[in-house]
Design an enzyme around this catalytic site. Structure first.
Site, mmCIF file in Angstrom:
data_model
loop_
_atom_site.group_PDB
_atom_site.id
_atom_site.type_symbol
_atom_site.label_atom_id
_atom_site.label_comp_id
_atom_site.label_asym_id
_atom_site.label_seq_id
_atom_site.Cartn_x
_atom_site.Cartn_y
_atom_site.Cartn_z
ATOM 1 C CB CYS B 112 -43.783 -71.925 -76.141
ATOM 2 S SG CYS B 112 -45.120 -72.051 -77.591
ATOM 3 C CB CYS B 115 -46.700 -74.982 -79.868
ATOM 4 S SG CYS B 115 -46.365 -73.178 -80.617
ATOM 5 C CB SER B 116 -42.579 -76.540 -78.872
ATOM 6 O OG SER B 116 -42.831 -76.743 -80.398
#
Lengths: 111, 206
Positions: B112, B115-116
């Site tokens: 990603c 972000c996460s």
């Protein structure tokens, strides 16, 4: 230092394709407050108060300096507070008073 | 200190050291939201239980089932979320799941960059390195070099395909079943499947 036009072209969380250090396979046990923060994110999403994309943009809006200095969940809770202010669901005064109250409750070891 | 029983009626807060600035903010935001009835008093605790119930063992079950049940494998590749739900793995969010199958010709890697984003309902929370700059920046630019840092060397005649997750679409890698596992049970197979293999940074070994 990057030029301002470079900062404009690439916001602080947009990392794909940049050069960077080797991957350090770090992992840490999530702290209790971090897990509560994660659960809060999910619950805010369930209630359609803050969704994942709003959260990401809220972190982005903290700016490069905070993003580089604050930890992952520190960025999240700061972003949630700002978004809740923007939506008129909390006020900065509400939060300041409550943080003082929480701090007083915990600070001196007495409850 | 409170005596430690088996019931946790309240959300635990550490009692031995005063909370830091951001923890105080977290407690304050949560309590204000509850006072204003924007969220229920018990919802955070219940969601923590949900988070605690999600570990890579769930993803490993999905992979093992796909290895032994060709019809399930087809359904899994067609609609990852529906196939996981078929195994009783609920999705507590609005995300879709795309399962990427590793073959003799293609090795998949998930990242990603923004972000996460991560398939949390089937893998739990992501490792720290998944959320940090080196992996996010480099996985899309030099995936083979990143894989090598995990001790994974993909032959030059195998395509390395990198998928970048979004808020709504998450990915899970279906690793190749290792040779020599023909006689193994579903549970034995699941025990071989690691979190990192389902992110695509390693392969499943026997």
């Amino acid at each position: 230092m990057p030029e301002s036009q470079d900062l404009l072209k690439r916001l602080p969380t947009d990392l794909g394709g940049l050069t960077a250090e080797p991957v350090q396979r770090t992992e840490h046990e999530i702290e209790p407050w971090e897990k509560r923060c994660h659960a809060l994110a999910d619950v805010l999403d369930f209630h359609k108060i803050i969704n994942t994309e709003e959260k990401r943009r809220g972190v982005e809006a903290l700016g490069a300096e905070i993003i580089s200095k604050a930890s992952y969940y520190e960025r999240w809770i700061a972003a949630f507070a700002n978004i809740l202010f923007q939506k008129g669901l909390l006020t900065p005064g509400d939060l300041a008073r409550k943080m003082e109250e929480v701090s007083a409750r915990h600070g001196d070891g007495r409850t | 200190m409170q005596p430690h029983g088996h019931e946790h009626p309240d959300i635990p807060e550490p009692e031995d050291k005063p909370p830091g600035y951001y923890e105080i903010m977290e407690i304050a935001v949560r309590e204000l939201l509850i006072e204003k009835k924007l969220i229920g008093p018990d919802e955070i605790r219940r969601q923590i239980e949900v988070l605690d119930s999600r570990t890579p063992a769930l993803g490993a079950r999905v992979v093992a089932r796909a290895w032994i049940d060709p019809a399930f494998r087809v359904r899994l590749l067609r609609n990852g979320r529906a196939a996981c739900e078929e195994l009783g793995i609920s999705f507590y969010d609005d995300t879709q799941l795309i399962v990427l199958e590793n073959t003799a010709a293609v090795h998949n890697l998930v990242v990603c960059t923004l972000c996460s984003c991560y398939p949390r309902p089937v893998l739990g929370l992501p490792p720290d390195w998944y959320k940090l700059k080196p992996y996010r920046a480099r996985a899309v630019r030099e995936p083979r070099a990143v894989l090598a840092e995990f001790g994974t060397f993909i032959s030059d005649d195998v395509e390395v395909r990198v998928s970048d997750s979004t808020a709504m679409v998450r990915y899970l890698v279906l690793p190749q079943r290792p040779p020599g596992t023909e006689g193994m049970s579903e549970q034995q197979l699941a025990d071989l499947v690691t979190r990192d293999a389902m992110i695509g940074v390693t392969t499943v070994r026997h």
